[in-house]
Structures are given as structure tokens and as C-alpha cells.
Design an enzyme around this catalytic site. Sequence first.
Site, PDB file in Angstrom:
ATOM      1  N   GLY A  26       0.806  -1.212   0.000  1.00 62.22           N
ATOM      2  CA  GLY A  26       0.000   0.000   0.000  1.00 62.22           C
ATOM      3  C   GLY A  26       0.838   1.261   0.000  1.00 62.22           C
ATOM      4  O   GLY A  26       0.568   2.204  -0.765  1.00 62.22           O
ATOM      5  N   HIS A  27       1.867   1.301   0.837  1.00 56.69           N
ATOM      6  CA  HIS A  27       2.673   2.528   0.882  1.00 56.69           C
ATOM      7  C   HIS A  27       3.451   2.719  -0.416  1.00 56.69           C
ATOM      8  O   HIS A  27       3.629   3.858  -0.882  1.00 56.69           O
ATOM      9  CB  HIS A  27       3.597   2.537   2.094  1.00 56.69           C
ATOM     10  CG  HIS A  27       4.372   3.809   2.208  1.00 56.69           C
ATOM     11  ND1 HIS A  27       3.767   5.048   2.238  1.00 56.69           N
ATOM     12  CD2 HIS A  27       5.718   4.046   2.232  1.00 56.69           C
ATOM     13  CE1 HIS A  27       4.691   5.995   2.292  1.00 56.69           C
ATOM     14  NE2 HIS A  27       5.876   5.420   2.286  1.00 56.69           N
ATOM     15  N   ASP A  47      10.018  -5.771  -5.982  1.00 54.39           N
ATOM     16  CA  ASP A  47       9.574  -6.579  -4.839  1.00 54.39           C
ATOM     17  C   ASP A  47       9.797  -8.051  -5.181  1.00 54.39           C
ATOM     18  O   ASP A  47       9.281  -8.528  -6.203  1.00 54.39           O
ATOM     19  CB  ASP A  47       8.081  -6.316  -4.560  1.00 54.39           C
ATOM     20  CG  ASP A  47       7.598  -6.975  -3.288  1.00 54.39           C
ATOM     21  OD1 ASP A  47       6.903  -6.321  -2.520  1.00 54.39           O
ATOM     22  OD2 ASP A  47       7.927  -8.169  -3.070  1.00 54.39           O
ATOM     23  N   GLY A  80       5.946   0.289   4.539  1.00 50.23           N
ATOM     24  CA  GLY A  80       5.171   1.087   5.487  1.00 50.23           C
ATOM     25  C   GLY A  80       5.646   0.880   6.917  1.00 50.23           C
ATOM     26  O   GLY A  80       5.583   1.797   7.743  1.00 50.23           O
ATOM     27  N   HIS A 144       4.952  24.173  13.398  1.00 54.22           N
ATOM     28  CA  HIS A 144       6.194  24.950  13.460  1.00 54.22           C
ATOM     29  C   HIS A 144       7.186  24.394  14.478  1.00 54.22           C
ATOM     30  O   HIS A 144       6.840  24.020  15.580  1.00 54.22           O
ATOM     31  CB  HIS A 144       5.884  26.418  13.782  1.00 54.22           C
ATOM     32  CG  HIS A 144       5.220  26.604  15.120  1.00 54.22           C
ATOM     33  ND1 HIS A 144       5.942  26.762  16.283  1.00 54.22           N
ATOM     34  CD2 HIS A 144       3.917  26.609  15.464  1.00 54.22           C
ATOM     35  CE1 HIS A 144       5.106  26.899  17.296  1.00 54.22           C
ATOM     36  NE2 HIS A 144       3.869  26.795  16.831  1.00 54.22           N
ATOM     37  N   HIS A 153       6.761   7.615  11.420  1.00 53.95           N
ATOM     38  CA  HIS A 153       5.608   7.679  10.495  1.00 53.95           C
ATOM     39  C   HIS A 153       4.519   8.500  11.173  1.00 53.95           C
ATOM     40  O   HIS A 153       4.020   8.109  12.241  1.00 53.95           O
ATOM     41  CB  HIS A 153       5.122   6.246  10.220  1.00 53.95           C
ATOM     42  CG  HIS A 153       3.922   6.167   9.313  1.00 53.95           C
ATOM     43  ND1 HIS A 153       3.480   4.968   8.797  1.00 53.95           N
ATOM     44  CD2 HIS A 153       3.053   7.101   8.836  1.00 53.95           C
ATOM     45  CE1 HIS A 153       2.410   5.169   8.041  1.00 53.95           C
ATOM     46  NE2 HIS A 153       2.122   6.455   8.053  1.00 53.95           N
TER      47      HIS A 153
END
Length: 215
Positions: A26-27, A47, A80, A144, A153
Site C-alpha cells: 500500500g505505501h 519486490d 510502510g 512549526h 511515520h
Amino acid sequence: MVPFPVIDTSTSSNLTGHLFILGFGGHARSAADVAVSAGWSNITFVDRNVIDGEHFSAYHAIRELPEVQRPDWQVFPAAGDNSRRRAQIEATTAKLATLVSSSARFGLEAIVGEATFVGHGAHVGPGAIVGRGVILNTQSIVEHEVRIGDYAHVSVNAVVAGRARIGRNVFVGAGAVVIDSISVCDDVVIGAGAVVSSSIDEAGVYVGVPARRMK
Ligand SMILES: CC(=O)SCCNC(=O)CCNC(=O)[C@H](O)C(C)(C)COP(=O)(O)OP(=O)(O)OC[C@H]1O[C@@H](n2cnc3c(N)ncnc32)[C@H](O)[C@@H]1OP(=O)(O)O
């Protein structure tokens, strides 16, 4: 946090060369999507578990990186899972790509490290320093002067408020909020929807509002 190169976050359109995305999950697919928005057009997934002929959208998947690499090729490690992504990055000898969506926003003096992913609609506030191999996922907000450690993540729609410190290998779950000026140590998992309202100085999994350690 180890030093990392500053990248130009202003624009990356009309890129030439070839981008190899490590992974086909997915990622990796989100990485391809962001890469296309950033101007990449030659993209291949790598992969070892893919079947011959597999592809996602217009982009093919192969099992191994070609042995001979050209100078205009870049590699983006796209596991991920934070530890797996770190291992991918540490094993990569080719030039590492940094992927920044064309819809991400950067404040003055904000910097991100190499092999970091900044997803669609993400905001990196002024003076924020984001490490190497980090995922700032779709619509995440890093405000900030925040510091984000390597291989962390910040998941979709999560908020890290001003001057907070996030350690290495931390996962901030979807929609979670880390309030301003607090610190989260290395190797912490913050569950989806949690609100971290006081500093965390012990590795573990934290959930709820306010966040409490569950294991
Ligand atoms: C692009 C993308 O999709 S990015 C991916 C975004 N994904 C996420 O943000 C997922 C984040 N992961 C979570 O929130 C997980 O539930 C974790 C890591 C907190 C816990 O996972 P596990 O260890 O597998 O916990 P498990 O599912 O067994 O649940 C254990 C208990 O915690 C509760 N729980 C699990 N997650 C949460 C949560 N986020 N908030 C509150 N309670 C939770 C469960 O209801 C369960 O309670 P019970 O014992 O009373 O039944």
C-alpha cells in the site's frame, strides 16, 4: 537525531531518469502516486514476491533492482513498517529519492531528510526538521519547529503541534494528536485517534484520550 541533507522542497517537476520504488504494498502505491504528482514518469516497483507481469496502474513490478545502475536512477524505499523501511534504506547503495507531493505545503526553513515521503496535502510548518526515511502521510500536519526523528511515520490526518519532539521509529496513528511542546521518545506507537497530552519517555503502545500506555 543524525544530520541529514537539506532538500529543495520548492518544486520537483519534470524529473528525468528512473525511479525504482522498493516494495509493492500500500505505501509503495502511495509513493508512486506522489511520485507522479512530483513529476516522475518512469517508475518501476521492485519486490521479490511479485509475479511476472504484475503492475499497478501504468507501472510494472520486477523482482530485483537491475545490477548495473545509471546515474540518473533513484531508489525510494517504501515499506510502510518503520523497521523494515529502515532496513531497506540502510541496504540501499543507489541514490535515495525523497518524494514530496505537489500538494504538500512547506513553511519557511522547513527541511526534510533523504528518503522521506511527504504525502498529498501534508503540511510541514516553519522551522520543522523532519528526519531520514520518515513518512508524513496524507493530510498530516507537522507544525512549526517540530522535530521528527528518523524512520518515524506520522499517519494520515495526524497532527503534531508546534515545538513537539517525536523520536526515531515512532508511529503516530491515523488522526492522532500530539499536543504542542511535548516529547515522545524513540520506539513509541500511538494508536489511531489518540491524544497525547503529556510527554512519553518509555517505549510502548499508547491509546485513548488522553493517551495511556496499553502495552
Ligand atoms: C495510509 C494508511 O492507512 S496509514 C495506517 C493508519 N493506521 C493506523 O493508524 C492504525 C493504528 N493502529 C492502532 O490504533 C492499533 O489498534 C494499535 C497499534 C493501537 C493496537 O493494535 P493491537 O496491539 O493489535 O491491539 P488490538 O487490536 O488487539 O486491541 C487491543 C485493545 O485495544 C483497543 N484499541 C486498539 N486500538 C485502539 C485505539 N487506537 N484507540 C483506543 N483503543 C484501541 C481495542 O479495542 C482492544 O480493546 P479490548 O481489549 O478492550 O477489546
